[in-house]
Design an enzyme around this catalytic site. Structure first.
Site, PDB file in Angstrom:
ATOM      1  N   ASP A  37       0.763  -1.150  -0.078  1.00  0.00           N
ATOM      2  CA  ASP A  37       0.156   0.018   0.011  1.00  0.00           C
ATOM      3  C   ASP A  37       0.764   1.364   0.088  1.00  0.00           C
ATOM      4  OD1 ASP A  37      -3.379   0.356   1.044  1.00  0.00           O
ATOM      5  OD2 ASP A  37      -2.052   2.142   0.977  1.00  0.00           O
ATOM      6  N   ASP A  63       3.568   1.814  -4.505  1.00  0.00           N
ATOM      7  CA  ASP A  63       2.426   2.669  -5.369  1.00  0.00           C
ATOM      8  C   ASP A  63       2.505   1.749  -6.333  1.00  0.00           C
ATOM      9  OD1 ASP A  63       1.654   4.112  -7.232  1.00  0.00           O
ATOM     10  OD2 ASP A  63       2.608   6.025  -6.851  1.00  0.00           O
ATOM     11  N   VAL A  64       1.374   1.308  -6.586  1.00  0.00           N
ATOM     12  CA  VAL A  64       0.828   0.222  -7.757  1.00  0.00           C
ATOM     13  C   VAL A  64       1.255   0.884  -9.174  1.00  0.00           C
ATOM     14  CG1 VAL A  64      -0.510  -1.276  -6.125  1.00  0.00           C
ATOM     15  CG2 VAL A  64      -1.419   0.707  -7.347  1.00  0.00           C
ATOM     16  N   ASN A  90      -6.385  -4.839  -5.576  1.00  0.00           N
ATOM     17  CA  ASN A  90      -7.342  -4.348  -4.758  1.00  0.00           C
ATOM     18  C   ASN A  90      -7.561  -2.745  -4.731  1.00  0.00           C
ATOM     19  OD1 ASN A  90      -9.557  -3.491  -2.700  1.00  0.00           O
ATOM     20  ND2 ASN A  90      -7.619  -3.028  -1.735  1.00  0.00           N
ATOM     21  N   TYR A 155     -13.662   6.660 -13.642  1.00  0.00           N
ATOM     22  CA  TYR A 155     -13.782   5.249 -12.856  1.00  0.00           C
ATOM     23  C   TYR A 155     -14.585   4.380 -13.664  1.00  0.00           C
ATOM     24  CZ  TYR A 155     -14.643   2.602  -8.555  1.00  0.00           C
ATOM     25  OH  TYR A 155     -14.733   1.729  -7.571  1.00  0.00           O
ATOM     26  N   LYS A 159     -12.918   0.690 -14.369  1.00  0.00           N
ATOM     27  CA  LYS A 159     -13.647  -0.549 -13.959  1.00  0.00           C
ATOM     28  C   LYS A 159     -13.853  -1.450 -15.158  1.00  0.00           C
ATOM     29  CE  LYS A 159     -12.438   0.015  -9.446  1.00  0.00           C
ATOM     30  NZ  LYS A 159     -11.435  -0.840  -8.906  1.00  0.00           N
ATOM     31  N   THR A 190     -16.313   2.398   3.442  1.00  0.00           N
ATOM     32  CA  THR A 190     -14.801   2.425   3.433  1.00  0.00           C
ATOM     33  C   THR A 190     -14.706   3.875   3.399  1.00  0.00           C
ATOM     34  OG1 THR A 190     -14.655   2.344   1.003  1.00  0.00           O
ATOM     35  CG2 THR A 190     -14.575   0.236   2.472  1.00  0.00           C
TER      36      THR A 190
HETATM   37  P1  NAP Z   1      -9.821   2.515   0.475  1.00  0.00           P
HETATM   38  O1  NAP Z   1     -10.620   2.323   1.806  1.00  0.00           O
HETATM   39  O2  NAP Z   1      -9.698   3.943   0.143  1.00  0.00           O
HETATM   40  O3  NAP Z   1      -8.474   1.917   0.356  1.00  0.00           O
HETATM   41  C1  NAP Z   1      -7.590   2.056  -0.711  1.00  0.00           C
HETATM   42  C2  NAP Z   1      -6.327   1.724  -0.331  1.00  0.00           C
HETATM   43  O4  NAP Z   1      -5.582   1.890  -1.470  1.00  0.00           O
HETATM   44  C3  NAP Z   1      -6.130   2.989   0.620  1.00  0.00           C
HETATM   45  O5  NAP Z   1      -5.077   2.353   1.634  1.00  0.00           O
HETATM   46  C4  NAP Z   1      -5.171   3.749  -0.278  1.00  0.00           C
HETATM   47  O6  NAP Z   1      -4.322   4.431   0.280  1.00  0.00           O
HETATM   48  C5  NAP Z   1      -4.511   2.622  -1.252  1.00  0.00           C
HETATM   49  N1  NAP Z   1      -3.838   3.226  -2.434  1.00  0.00           N
HETATM   50  C6  NAP Z   1      -4.371   4.336  -3.223  1.00  0.00           C
HETATM   51  N2  NAP Z   1      -3.645   4.547  -4.196  1.00  0.00           N
HETATM   52  C7  NAP Z   1      -2.698   3.713  -4.247  1.00  0.00           C
HETATM   53  C8  NAP Z   1      -1.347   3.287  -4.950  1.00  0.00           C
HETATM   54  N3  NAP Z   1      -1.334   4.260  -6.108  1.00  0.00           N
HETATM   55  N4  NAP Z   1      -0.653   2.406  -4.688  1.00  0.00           N
HETATM   56  C9  NAP Z   1      -0.918   1.642  -3.717  1.00  0.00           C
HETATM   57  N5  NAP Z   1      -2.098   1.608  -2.813  1.00  0.00           N
HETATM   58  C10 NAP Z   1      -2.874   2.806  -3.006  1.00  0.00           C
HETATM   59  O7  NAP Z   1     -10.721   1.950  -0.646  1.00  0.00           O
HETATM   60  P2  NAP Z   1     -11.827   0.825  -0.650  1.00  0.00           P
HETATM   61  O8  NAP Z   1     -13.398   1.441  -0.759  1.00  0.00           O
HETATM   62  O9  NAP Z   1     -11.313  -0.244   0.226  1.00  0.00           O
HETATM   63  O10 NAP Z   1     -11.776   0.201  -2.274  1.00  0.00           O
HETATM   64  C11 NAP Z   1     -10.912  -0.985  -2.780  1.00  0.00           C
HETATM   65  C12 NAP Z   1     -11.385  -1.451  -3.996  1.00  0.00           C
HETATM   66  O11 NAP Z   1     -12.687  -1.644  -4.197  1.00  0.00           O
HETATM   67  C13 NAP Z   1     -10.917  -0.140  -5.052  1.00  0.00           C
HETATM   68  O12 NAP Z   1     -10.415  -0.834  -6.339  1.00  0.00           O
HETATM   69  C14 NAP Z   1     -12.536   0.255  -5.238  1.00  0.00           C
HETATM   70  O13 NAP Z   1     -12.368   1.070  -6.381  1.00  0.00           O
HETATM   71  C15 NAP Z   1     -13.308  -0.976  -5.062  1.00  0.00           C
HETATM   72  N6  NAP Z   1     -14.468  -0.729  -4.858  1.00  0.00           N
HETATM   73  C16 NAP Z   1     -14.866  -0.086  -3.694  1.00  0.00           C
HETATM   74  C17 NAP Z   1     -16.349   0.479  -3.491  1.00  0.00           C
HETATM   75  C18 NAP Z   1     -16.818   0.926  -2.147  1.00  0.00           C
HETATM   76  O14 NAP Z   1     -17.874   1.391  -2.173  1.00  0.00           O
HETATM   77  N7  NAP Z   1     -15.858   1.342  -1.237  1.00  0.00           N
HETATM   78  C19 NAP Z   1     -17.278  -0.071  -4.559  1.00  0.00           C
HETATM   79  C20 NAP Z   1     -16.794  -0.625  -5.770  1.00  0.00           C
HETATM   80  C21 NAP Z   1     -15.319  -0.997  -5.623  1.00  0.00           C
HETATM   81  P3  NAP Z   1      -4.450   6.034   0.795  1.00  0.00           P
HETATM   82  O15 NAP Z   1      -5.645   6.044   1.553  1.00  0.00           O
HETATM   83  O16 NAP Z   1      -3.441   6.954   1.211  1.00  0.00           O
HETATM   84  O17 NAP Z   1      -4.944   6.799  -0.462  1.00  0.00           O
END
Ligand code: NAP
Length: 253
Positions: A37, A63-64, A90, A155, A159, A190
């Site tokens: 992460d 950083d991915v 993820n 987005y 996706k 989240t």
């Molecule tokens: P989240 O709570 O924001 O967690 C994402 C994590 O990824 C955070 O720790 C973030 O760090 C990290 N990150 C961001 N940019 C990065 C990079 N360049 N390299 C490495 N790590 C990075 O998000 P989440 O809601 O759990 O989402 C996880 C996945 O589920 C995502 O792909 C999202 O699109 C998908 N998703 C989520 C939802 C939803 O409703 N939550 C719905 C559909 C799909 P920082 O916090 O420092 O930015």
């Protein structure tokens, strides 16, 4: 005995939200977990919590969007735990704007974090899995990878790409006994969703009330998505590849 005993899983974005819940669940199920992460503070916290509960975990700053970071994360998994069985792609970000409101920099960043990352991680993880003779990759899509959404053009594009990239990877790597699937969460409680509410200028309560408007009448908790990732990653899904699994309370039904 956990269902992931003796396996090693690399989870990008494992410091927060769905990735964090998955890291905790996988560790409970016996996997050694690599949390990759960009957020070092939270990543180290997840590592500590898993170690404190007797699990195996390591945080790797990554950083991915950077090839060298992705290579380092995969190498670290192999050096620390001797193998790599599961890759959960993820990490993701969202920008809530239409084509007019999205800057070129934002477009590139959203595509890089959500899509290029899967290409890069695959580039380094697939050869390791191929050498081992098996592997499971789960990519994080979204309901908005299946249908369109308002004011989220980058987005939705990203996706949508993840969904079809999953199918392409499943076709390419099936002969190596590497399964590639996609989980498409619906709105999940989240930090990303909290950030989305800020971006669209809505109070969180109102934003979340709208997020709950779907057949099951509620939004998801991160662990509910993690459970579906566990299924796709485990031997219970041994004949499942190229699948796009909506875990969205019926949001795309
Ligand atoms: P989240 O709570 O924001 O967690 C994402 C994590 O990824 C955070 O720790 C973030 O760090 C990290 N990150 C961001 N940019 C990065 C990079 N360049 N390299 C490495 N790590 C990075 O998000 P989440 O809601 O759990 O989402 C996880 C996945 O589920 C995502 O792909 C999202 O699109 C998908 N998703 C989520 C939802 C939803 O409703 N939550 C719905 C559909 C799909 P920082 O916090 O420092 O930015």
């Amino acid at each position: 005995m956990g269902v992931l005993n003796n396996k090693c899983a690399l989870i990008t974005g494992g410091a927060s939200g769905i990735g964090r819940a998955t890291a905790e669940l996988f560790a409970k199920e016996g996997a050694a977990v690599v949390i990759a992460d960009i957020n070092a503070e939270l990543g180290n916290q997840v590592e500590r919590e898993i170690l404190q509960t007797g699990g195996r975990a390591v945080f790797i700053a990554c950083d991915v969007t950077r090839a060298e970071d992705c290579q380092h994360a995969v190498q670290s998994a192999v050096e620390k735990f001797g193998r790599l069985d599961i890759l959960f792609n993820n990490a993701g970000i969202v920008r809530r704007a239409d084509v007019i409101g999205t800057t070129e920099e934002e477009w590139d960043r959203v595509m890089d974090v959500n899509v290029k990352s899967i290409f890069l991680m695959g580039k380094y993880a697939v050869p390791v899995m191929a050498k081992q003779g098996s592997g499971a990759i789960v990519n994080s899509g979204s309901g908005w990878g299946i249908k369109g959404g308002r004011n989220a053009v980058s987005y939705c594009a990203a996706k949508g790409a993840v969904v079809n990239m999953t199918r392409a990877m499943a076709i390419d790597h099936g002969h190596l006994n590497i399964r590639v699937n996609c989980v498409c969460p619906g709105d999940t409680d989240t930090p990303m969703l909290q950030n989305e509410a800020v971006q669209v200028g809505q109070p969180y309560d109102q934003f979340m009330a709208e997020a709950a408007e779907r057949p099951l009448n509620r939004y998801a908790q991160p662990m509910e998505i993690a459970q579906s990732v566990l299924y796709l990653s485990s031997d219970a899904a041994s004949y499942v590849t190229g699948a796009i699994l909506a875990v969205d309370g019926g949001g795309t039904a």
